[in-house]
Every structure is written in structure tokens, then in C-alpha cells.
Scaffold this motif. Structure first.
Motif, PDB file in Angstrom:
ATOM      1  N   HIS A 136     146.504  26.693  68.704  1.00  0.00           N
ATOM      2  CA  HIS A 136     147.228  25.880  69.681  1.00  0.00           C
ATOM      3  C   HIS A 136     146.319  24.799  70.275  1.00  0.00           C
ATOM      4  CE1 HIS A 136     150.223  29.438  70.447  1.00  0.00           C
ATOM      5  NE2 HIS A 136     150.308  28.927  69.235  1.00  0.00           N
ATOM      6  N   LEU A 137     145.110  25.209  70.638  1.00  0.00           N
ATOM      7  CA  LEU A 137     144.148  24.280  71.233  1.00  0.00           C
ATOM      8  C   LEU A 137     143.823  23.143  70.263  1.00  0.00           C
ATOM      9  CD1 LEU A 137     142.087  23.631  73.548  1.00  0.00           C
ATOM     10  CD2 LEU A 137     140.446  25.041  72.284  1.00  0.00           C
ATOM     11  N   THR A 138     143.602  23.498  69.012  1.00  0.00           N
ATOM     12  CA  THR A 138     143.286  22.486  67.995  1.00  0.00           C
ATOM     13  C   THR A 138     144.415  21.461  67.895  1.00  0.00           C
ATOM     14  OG1 THR A 138     142.088  24.168  66.764  1.00  0.00           O
ATOM     15  CG2 THR A 138     142.640  22.165  65.565  1.00  0.00           C
ATOM     16  N   LEU A 139     145.655  21.961  67.888  1.00  0.00           N
ATOM     17  CA  LEU A 139     146.800  21.059  67.771  1.00  0.00           C
ATOM     18  C   LEU A 139     146.893  20.114  68.970  1.00  0.00           C
ATOM     19  CD1 LEU A 139     149.320  20.208  66.179  1.00  0.00           C
ATOM     20  CD2 LEU A 139     150.591  22.011  67.357  1.00  0.00           C
ATOM     21  N   VAL A 140     146.671  20.657  70.165  1.00  0.00           N
ATOM     22  CA  VAL A 140     146.721  19.827  71.379  1.00  0.00           C
ATOM     23  C   VAL A 140     145.623  18.759  71.327  1.00  0.00           C
ATOM     24  CG1 VAL A 140     146.303  19.858  73.878  1.00  0.00           C
ATOM     25  CG2 VAL A 140     147.846  21.537  72.851  1.00  0.00           C
ATOM     26  N   MET A 141     144.418  19.151  70.890  1.00  0.00           N
ATOM     27  CA  MET A 141     143.307  18.194  70.835  1.00  0.00           C
ATOM     28  C   MET A 141     143.552  17.126  69.758  1.00  0.00           C
ATOM     29  SD  MET A 141     140.226  20.907  71.575  1.00  0.00           S
ATOM     30  CE  MET A 141     138.811  19.862  71.613  1.00  0.00           C
ATOM     31  N   GLU A 142     144.130  17.549  68.628  1.00  0.00           N
ATOM     32  CA  GLU A 142     144.468  16.577  67.573  1.00  0.00           C
ATOM     33  C   GLU A 142     145.528  15.589  68.064  1.00  0.00           C
ATOM     34  OE1 GLU A 142     143.613  19.370  63.620  1.00  0.00           O
ATOM     35  OE2 GLU A 142     145.679  18.996  64.276  1.00  0.00           O
ATOM     36  N   THR A 143     146.498  16.118  68.823  1.00  0.00           N
ATOM     37  CA  THR A 143     147.559  15.260  69.366  1.00  0.00           C
ATOM     38  C   THR A 143     146.965  14.218  70.321  1.00  0.00           C
ATOM     39  OG1 THR A 143     149.082  17.128  69.221  1.00  0.00           O
ATOM     40  CG2 THR A 143     149.805  15.268  70.541  1.00  0.00           C
ATOM     41  N   MET A 144     146.018  14.659  71.154  1.00  0.00           N
ATOM     42  CA  MET A 144     145.365  13.737  72.100  1.00  0.00           C
ATOM     43  C   MET A 144     144.574  12.667  71.363  1.00  0.00           C
ATOM     44  SD  MET A 144     143.924  16.282  74.962  1.00  0.00           S
ATOM     45  CE  MET A 144     144.846  16.559  76.439  1.00  0.00           C
ATOM     46  N   GLU A 145     143.915  13.086  70.289  1.00  0.00           N
ATOM     47  CA  GLU A 145     143.109  12.148  69.515  1.00  0.00           C
ATOM     48  C   GLU A 145     144.010  11.092  68.859  1.00  0.00           C
ATOM     49  OE1 GLU A 145     140.070  13.413  66.224  1.00  0.00           O
ATOM     50  OE2 GLU A 145     139.695  14.431  68.133  1.00  0.00           O
ATOM     51  N   ALA A 146     145.155  11.553  68.323  1.00  0.00           N
ATOM     52  CA  ALA A 146     146.043  10.646  67.597  1.00  0.00           C
ATOM     53  C   ALA A 146     146.880   9.767  68.523  1.00  0.00           C
ATOM     54  CB  ALA A 146     146.954  11.449  66.671  1.00  0.00           C
ATOM     55  N   LEU A 181     154.180  22.421  71.979  1.00  0.00           N
ATOM     56  CA  LEU A 181     152.825  22.002  72.358  1.00  0.00           C
ATOM     57  C   LEU A 181     152.648  20.497  72.188  1.00  0.00           C
ATOM     58  CD1 LEU A 181     150.638  24.815  70.737  1.00  0.00           C
ATOM     59  CD2 LEU A 181     150.755  24.274  73.179  1.00  0.00           C
ATOM     60  N   VAL A 182     153.110  19.975  71.059  1.00  0.00           N
ATOM     61  CA  VAL A 182     152.962  18.545  70.798  1.00  0.00           C
ATOM     62  C   VAL A 182     153.856  17.743  71.748  1.00  0.00           C
ATOM     63  CG1 VAL A 182     153.275  16.715  69.094  1.00  0.00           C
ATOM     64  CG2 VAL A 182     152.260  18.895  68.406  1.00  0.00           C
ATOM     65  N   ALA A 183     155.083  18.224  71.971  1.00  0.00           N
ATOM     66  CA  ALA A 183     156.005  17.522  72.871  1.00  0.00           C
ATOM     67  C   ALA A 183     155.428  17.458  74.287  1.00  0.00           C
ATOM     68  CB  ALA A 183     157.366  18.220  72.877  1.00  0.00           C
ATOM     69  N   ARG A 184     154.900  18.598  74.763  1.00  0.00           N
ATOM     70  CA  ARG A 184     154.321  18.614  76.118  1.00  0.00           C
ATOM     71  C   ARG A 184     153.129  17.668  76.213  1.00  0.00           C
ATOM     72  NH1 ARG A 184     153.832  24.831  75.587  1.00  0.00           N
ATOM     73  NH2 ARG A 184     155.963  25.481  76.029  1.00  0.00           N
ATOM     74  N   THR A 185     152.300  17.674  75.162  1.00  0.00           N
ATOM     75  CA  THR A 185     151.080  16.857  75.204  1.00  0.00           C
ATOM     76  C   THR A 185     151.417  15.359  75.200  1.00  0.00           C
ATOM     77  OG1 THR A 185     149.889  18.629  74.080  1.00  0.00           O
ATOM     78  CG2 THR A 185     148.832  16.472  74.120  1.00  0.00           C
ATOM     79  N   VAL A 186     152.308  14.933  74.309  1.00  0.00           N
ATOM     80  CA  VAL A 186     152.620  13.493  74.285  1.00  0.00           C
ATOM     81  C   VAL A 186     153.382  13.068  75.542  1.00  0.00           C
ATOM     82  CG1 VAL A 186     152.510  13.199  71.769  1.00  0.00           C
ATOM     83  CG2 VAL A 186     154.724  13.709  72.849  1.00  0.00           C
TER      84      VAL A 186
END
Lengths: 97, 336
Positions: free
Chosen positions: A80-90, B91-96
Motif C-alpha cells: 500500500h505504501l509503495t503504491l501511495v508513494m508511486e502515485t505521489m511521484e507520478a 488508495l490511489v483515489a485518496r492520494t490524488v
């Protein structure tokens, strides 16, 4: 910083796992924190997970009865953490508010 | 103008769609396909989704020609569905949503199907047959709820088809249901199967067991019937049951419209059979093709658009996913 109840945990024979994740800014640490906390641990007993954020560091502390349960929870959190960090990077950095 | 981006990934499809006031600007999707004889497991499916979701998101933005700043709301599937894939998408939806400083909105997956079907077909107040790999429901709108008039009491119709495909090793590419539909066209004889309508509800698990026990062991091996005959007979039986309960719900509500949504809804044979019933009653049938029937991001964006315009948002702290989330739990604040 001492983990609260650390001594008790050792007496009870609990396993502990600690993770500190540095982020580029307080804002990004806070975003990761808010993305990662809403979903509860699927397993009811045998493990507890506490996520906190302080300045630009996200901290997680696990306490578990068995290595097997601990590994599953830590592994899943890392995904989960990796995905969140990748999302932030992208799609980051965060827009100013 | 209101622009909503929708994230869907409650089963083996992962999609991101962008809607601007009823117009689908983009709707890219990927499907996790397993080898013949195998279903999709939650953790493997979640891994698939993690691997492609950011690429799909980029595609959605590029195709739509939309910048994050143009978006008004980030919608995602809150449930129902498989836990691990749902979490991945949330997770992706919350982050963006936080990166772009936009409100978040958790959408009921079933409501997404209904609202997308209504948008595409312009059906006004239809009796809805929602049929997919995880859900089988006959739904009609009344007093601010999509009310469930009939449903499966065990497995979903699509699950019955998927598992039948696994038993006789039909390919899962592009989907087991599509391949069964093609094979059924070559079926020559109807073999009798249990027909299990229970009042307004249906049951499919016994039909599957019956096929597993009776046919695969005896008939197929002794050439009494072919795999094509079984595909044909299974479709005819399952779809007759669905048409029966849909007709009863229409009679109950005095409805003159039927809308079929969900992945099984793109089956042409099901649409034909429903069409015959509708014609007899002087009613109108609405259905969509695989772009919008099968799980996609735009359907979550569309339901999100309706919800957002009626004043709903989901706080981050309330944005947990849920594997069980009934259609009738949602208050429909966007319809009279």
C-alpha cells in the motif's frame, strides 16, 4: 522515542515491528497518512497496528502474537505504501492550498 | 460544468473514466485474465491493479485532454467487491484527491452501473436487471432508494457462468461469458437443467452442481451432448429465470421500461430473450454494449457526478472500503 507499553509487550511475549518513512515535506507525510489510515486491519485479533505522523515522518508500529500474522500485515502495508508513494511521484507534488 | 473522475477496481477489471456533464471524455480499462480453469483471487487481482492503475490514470487524463486542475471531484468504488482490489483503487483515489486538493466521493458500485445505464440509454425510470459476476438483482426506484425486488439467494449468475467455464476449461479471454455465448450459438440440443425461481428470487448454485455432477462426468464423456449443447442449455435456463423475475417486478411496479446493466448484460442472447418479453408487454428494452456494461471507471464518475451535484462528498476519514454494500443502503439524493 520509547514505544508506549514496550515493556509490557515484551513481558507478554508479543512481537514488535517498527517502521519510519521519511517524506520530502510535512504535507506529503500527512497525505500518505490520510490515504493509509481509513481501512482497518482485516484480521480481528492477534495483531495491532498503529500509524502516526510527526513532521515529515510517517511511523508505524505493529504488535503481533505470531510471525506469520505479522508478516502478512507488514507485507500488505508495504504494498500500500509503495503504491501511495508511486502515485505521489507520478501525480505530485501537491498543489498549494 | 462539472468534471468528475471515477476509479473502479472492485473485481478483475481496473478502469478510470472522466465524465463532464453527461459526456464520457475517456474510459480506459484493463482486465486481469487468468488461465483456463482458474478464477481470479483477491491478492493476485490486487497485484495486477497496482501494476497498471497509474498507467490507466495517465491514459484517462491524456485521452480526455483534462488537467487535474479541471477536475471537480474524485470518485472511487467504496464497495461492494473484493477487499484487496478495492483498497488498491481507494488508495490511489485518496492520494490524488489530496495532491490535487479535490473532494473525494465513495460510490456504491451497483449504483454506478444503474446511473451509467440511465445516462447511455436515456431510460427514464426503468426496472433494472443488474447481472454480473458478483451480483444478480432486479431493482426499481421508489422514494429515494433503488429497491431490490428480487435477487440471487446464493451465487451471482455471472459467477455460475464463470465457474461453469472453469469446469469445462473454456478460456477466460476476453471473458468466460463471452466465450460461452459464442459456443452456445453452435449448440444443437437443449438438455434439461434445474429451473430454480423462488418467488422473486433466483438460485444458481444448484444448477452449477447439477452440471458438475451429471454432465461433465457422464454425458460429455459418453458423447450424449457436446460442450456447445451445455453452453446453449445453460444460457437458456439462466436467462429464462432472469426474464421471469424481471417481468414479475415490472408487473408489480407498472413499469414499461427495462434496463439491463452489469457484465452479463452485454450478452446478446439475454437481450434477445428480454426483448421478446418486453415486446409482449408493450414495454421498451434498454441495454448497453461491453464498453459500459462491463465494469468501467466512467460509471463511477457518472454516479459520482450525480452525487456530487446533489451535495454529497466523502471525508477522508470515512473513505474506508466495504466488501458488502447493498444497493438499497444508498439514499438517492439526486432523483425525485
Amino acid at each position: 522515542m520509547a514505544v508506549p507499553g514496550e515493556e509490557n509487550n515484551h513481558k507478554q511475549g508479543k512481537l514488535e515491528f517498527a517502521l519510519d518513512v521519511p517524506f520530502p515535506s510535512t504535507r506529503e507525510a500527512s497525505i500518505a497518512f490520510k490515504s493509509l489510515i481509513p481501512d482497518r486491519e482485516p484480521r480481528k485479533g492477534g495483531i495491532s497496528k498503529e500509524i502516526t505522523v510527526s513532521d515529515s515522518t510517517l511511523s508505524v508500529r505493529w504488535r503481533a502474537d505470531e510471525t506469520r500474522i505479522l508478516r502478512v500485515s507488514v507485507g500488505s502495508f508495504m504494498d500500500h505504501l509503495t503504491l501511495v508513494m508511486e502515485t505521489m511521484e507520478a501525480f505530485g507534488p501537491p498543489v498549494p492550498v | 460544468m462539472t468534471v468528475v473522475i471515477g476509479f473502479e477496481g472492485s473485481a478483475n477489471k481496473i478502469g478510470v473514466g472522466i465524465i463532464r456533464d453527461g459526456e464520457v471524455l475517456s474510459n480506459p480499462r484493463r482486465t486481469y485474465i487468468t488461465p483456463p480453469g482458474q478464477g481470479f483471487l483477491p491478492s493476485d487481482t490486487a497485484r495486477h491493479h497496482r501494476g497498471v492503475i497509474l498507467t490507466v490514470l495517465k491514459e484517462a487524463l491524456e485521452e480526455a485532454g483534462i488537467k487535474p486542475d479541471d477536475i471537480d471531484c474524485v470518485a472511487y468504488t467504496k464497495g461492494p467487491g473484493m477487499g484487496a482490489p478495492l483498497v488498491t483503487v481507494a488508495l490511489v483515489a485518496r492520494t490524488v484527491a489530496q495532491l490535487w486538493a479535490k473532494p473525494l466521493l465513495g460510490v456504491n458500485h451497483c449504483i454506478g452501473h444503474i446511473e451509467m445505464g440511465r445516462l447511455i440509454t436515456q431510460a427514464n425510470n426503468p426496472t433494472v436487471l443488474y447481472v454480473s459476476g458478483g451480483n444478480t438483482q432486479v431493482i426499481a426506484y421508489s422514494e429515494r432508494r433503488y429497491r431490490i425486488f428480487g435477487e440471487t439467494i446464493d451465487i451471482a449468475v455471472g459467477n455460475c457462468l464463470d465457474r461453469f467455464a472453469r469446469v469445462i476449461k473454456i478460456s477466460n479471454d476476453p471473458s468466460p461469458g463471452y466465450n460461452i455465448e459464442q459456443m452456445a450459438k453452435r449448440g444443437k440440443q437443449y438438455v434439461e437443467l434445474p429451473y430454480t425461481v423462488k418467488g422473486m428470487d433466483v438460485s444458481f448454485s444448484g444448477i452449477l452442481s447439477y452440471i458438475e455432477v451429471t454432465f461433465t462426468s457422464k454425458m460429455l464423456t459418453s458423447d450424449q451432448c457436446t460442450a456447445e449443447d451445455l453452453c446453449f442449455s445453460l444460457q437458456e435456463t439462466l436467462f429464462s429465470m432472469l426474464v421471469e423475475i424481471t417481468e414479475r417486478a415490472m408487473a408489480h411496479c407498472g413499469s414499461q421500461e427495462v434496463l439491463i446493466v452489469g457484465g452479463v448484460g452485454c450478452n446478446i442472447r439475454l437481450q434477445e430473450m428480454m426483448g421478446v418479453m418486453c415486446k409482449e408487454r408493450g414495454a421498451k428494452l434498454f441495454a448497453t454494449d461491453e464498453r459500459f456494461c462491463i465494469d468501467n471507471g466512467a460509471m463511477i464518475a457518472q454516479a459520482g457526478w450525480e452525487m456530487f451535484r446533489s451535495g454529497q462528498v466523502t471525508e477522508l476519514s470515512d473513505s474506508w472500503i466495504t466488501q458488502r454494500y447493498r444497493t438499497d443502503e444508498v439514499e438517492v439524493t439526486w432523483r425525485d
